[in-house]
Design a protein around this motif. Structure first.
Motif, PDB file in Angstrom:
ATOM      1  N   SER A 240       7.232  -3.335  -5.701  1.00 44.01           N
ATOM      2  CA  SER A 240       6.010  -2.648  -5.287  1.00 44.01           C
ATOM      3  C   SER A 240       5.721  -2.896  -3.811  1.00 44.01           C
ATOM      4  O   SER A 240       6.218  -3.867  -3.213  1.00 44.01           O
ATOM      5  N   ALA A 241       4.885  -2.038  -3.236  1.00 46.29           N
ATOM      6  CA  ALA A 241       4.502  -2.212  -1.828  1.00 46.29           C
ATOM      7  C   ALA A 241       3.812  -3.550  -1.620  1.00 46.29           C
ATOM      8  O   ALA A 241       4.016  -4.212  -0.593  1.00 46.29           O
ATOM      9  N   GLY A 242       2.995  -3.976  -2.587  1.00 44.61           N
ATOM     10  CA  GLY A 242       2.309  -5.264  -2.478  1.00 44.61           C
ATOM     11  C   GLY A 242       3.276  -6.427  -2.469  1.00 44.61           C
ATOM     12  O   GLY A 242       3.119  -7.389  -1.696  1.00 44.61           O
ATOM     13  N   GLU A 243       4.299  -6.371  -3.319  1.00 52.67           N
ATOM     14  CA  GLU A 243       5.295  -7.451  -3.360  1.00 52.67           C
ATOM     15  C   GLU A 243       6.097  -7.517  -2.065  1.00 52.67           C
ATOM     16  O   GLU A 243       6.388  -8.611  -1.565  1.00 52.67           O
TER      17      GLU A 243
ATOM     18  N   GLU B 128      -1.089   1.078  -2.494  1.00 56.38           N
ATOM     19  CA  GLU B 128      -0.718   1.207  -3.901  1.00 56.38           C
ATOM     20  C   GLU B 128      -1.722   2.032  -4.696  1.00 56.38           C
ATOM     21  O   GLU B 128      -1.712   2.032  -5.917  1.00 56.38           O
ATOM     22  N   SER B 129      -2.612   2.733  -4.017  1.00 50.72           N
ATOM     23  CA  SER B 129      -3.595   3.550  -4.714  1.00 50.72           C
ATOM     24  C   SER B 129      -2.919   4.743  -5.372  1.00 50.72           C
ATOM     25  O   SER B 129      -1.778   5.092  -5.063  1.00 50.72           O
TER      26      SER B 129
ATOM     27  N   GLY C 114       8.899   0.976  -5.044  1.00 45.60           N
ATOM     28  CA  GLY C 114       8.849   1.160  -6.490  1.00 45.60           C
ATOM     29  C   GLY C 114       7.459   1.477  -6.985  1.00 45.60           C
ATOM     30  O   GLY C 114       7.282   2.096  -8.039  1.00 45.60           O
ATOM     31  N   LYS C 115       6.444   1.083  -6.218  1.00 49.77           N
ATOM     32  CA  LYS C 115       5.060   1.411  -6.537  1.00 49.77           C
ATOM     33  C   LYS C 115       4.273   1.521  -5.246  1.00 49.77           C
ATOM     34  O   LYS C 115       4.039   0.524  -4.572  1.00 49.77           O
ATOM     35  N   GLY C 116       3.878   2.722  -4.874  1.00 53.79           N
ATOM     36  CA  GLY C 116       3.085   2.929  -3.674  1.00 53.79           C
ATOM     37  C   GLY C 116       3.916   3.065  -2.418  1.00 53.79           C
ATOM     38  O   GLY C 116       5.152   3.074  -2.448  1.00 53.79           O
TER      39      GLY C 116
END
Length: 316
Positions: free
Chosen positions: A220-223, A255-256, A281-283
């Motif tokens: 994910s973008a956060g990770e 990630e919105s 993978g996410k965002g």
């Protein structure tokens, strides 16, 4: 009461604690043990460890054993007969006979809220794992790895943009202050000792390796943002673009629901004057600062002037 101490430490993280002990006037540092000097730079000039520099300037005897468990080190410590040995990022495992030598034991300053993040790189792992807070723990060392009885803790919140480097500085200062509070409590007989549970609730904070920095765009973008910040300044997060290594130094995760798309992870979704937005993978990951192989770090706008990037290009 603690008066005579021996200090064991090596990197910059330990410098503030040693200096605080020296400046206190209450605790007399009789000797410093640190890792051997190492060659550095193109000329391979031998360079003192940061802790050794402080000790030499203060006129404190310095010992640099390759193996602290050798008899010579033990005999030196036995002759000094310290009330306590202070250990801060020394870099070697202390043998049990040395742990048991001082009257008040070996007191370690560990850069996490034990039992969380036992191991060699707790500062960076707190950022890598997306923690909102971490801290410093003082403990009386035992034969295990960061498993000794906890004495005191101090909590340090993480800024949303916290990097491994910025957190390093915060925890170094917090650790220096916490140690003097700990030694004062031990000397006054008011210190309490809390046993740690056998298992840690977090992964072992293993040493960092360069290959850890390779970005997996399916995360994910956060990770990925945590990876970039946690490995800043070393070993840094990187990807490959047009056959060259590209380090990412600053980014913003999006990630919105509005940022969700059908793009392949690692593909450039949008190019603006100041950002590169990349599918994950996410965002989306909005990159703000980067560094191509052989060049200096630069903001995206400067990078794009020399290296135009097209929507749909792929970072490997």
């Amino acid at each position: 009461m603690i008066e005579k101490v021996v200090f064991m430490g090596t990197p910059d993280f330990a410098v503030g604690t040693l200096q605080t002990l020296i400046d206190s006037g209450r605790y007399h540092v009789k000797a410093v043990f640190t890792q051997p000097d190492k060659p550095k730079g193109r000329g391979k000039t031998m360079q003192m460890t940061p802790v050794k520099e402080v000790a030499v300037n203060a006129g404190i005897p310095v010992y640099q054993p390759r193996r602290i468990r050798d008899d010579e080190s033990y005999e030196i410590l036995k002759k000094i007969a310290p009330d306590a040995i202070i250990v801060v990022a020394f870099g070697q495992i202390i043998p049990e006979r040395i742990l048991n030598l001082p009257r008040y034991g070996c007191i370690n300053v560990h850069a996490s809220l034990l039992p969380r993040y036992r191991g060699a790189a707790p500062i960076q792992w707190a950022v890598l794992q997306g923690e909102k807070e971490t801290g410093v723990t003082t403990m009386r060392m035992d034969a295990g790895l960061d498993t000794g009885d906890m004495i005191r803790k101090t909590v340090v919140p993480l800024d949303p943009k916290e990097t491994g480097g910025s957190l390093f500085d915060k925890l170094s200062a917090a650790g220096a202050e916490l140690l003097t509070e700990t030694l004062d409590a031990i000397s006054a007989g008011t210190a309490s000792y809390e046993k740690q549970p056998a298992e840690s609730p977090t992964p072992y904070a293993s040493m960092l390796k360069k290959e850890m920095g390779r970005i997996d765009w399916t995360k994910s973008a956060g990770e990925i943002d945590c990876l970039i910040r946690g490995l800043n300044p070393w070993p840094s997060a990187y990807t490959t673009w047009r056959g060259k290594m590209l380090k990412l130094w600053e980014a913003e995760p999006e990630e919105s629901a509005a940022s969700e798309g059908q793009g392949v992870p690692g593909t450039v979704a949008e190019v603006t004057k100041k950002t590169l937005k990349i599918y994950t993978g996410k965002g989306l990951l909005s990159v703000r600062e980067l560094q191509i192989e052989g060049k200096k770090r630069m903001p995206v706008d400067a990078f794009l002037r020399g290296y135009p990037v097209e929507t749909g290009e792929r970072f490997e």
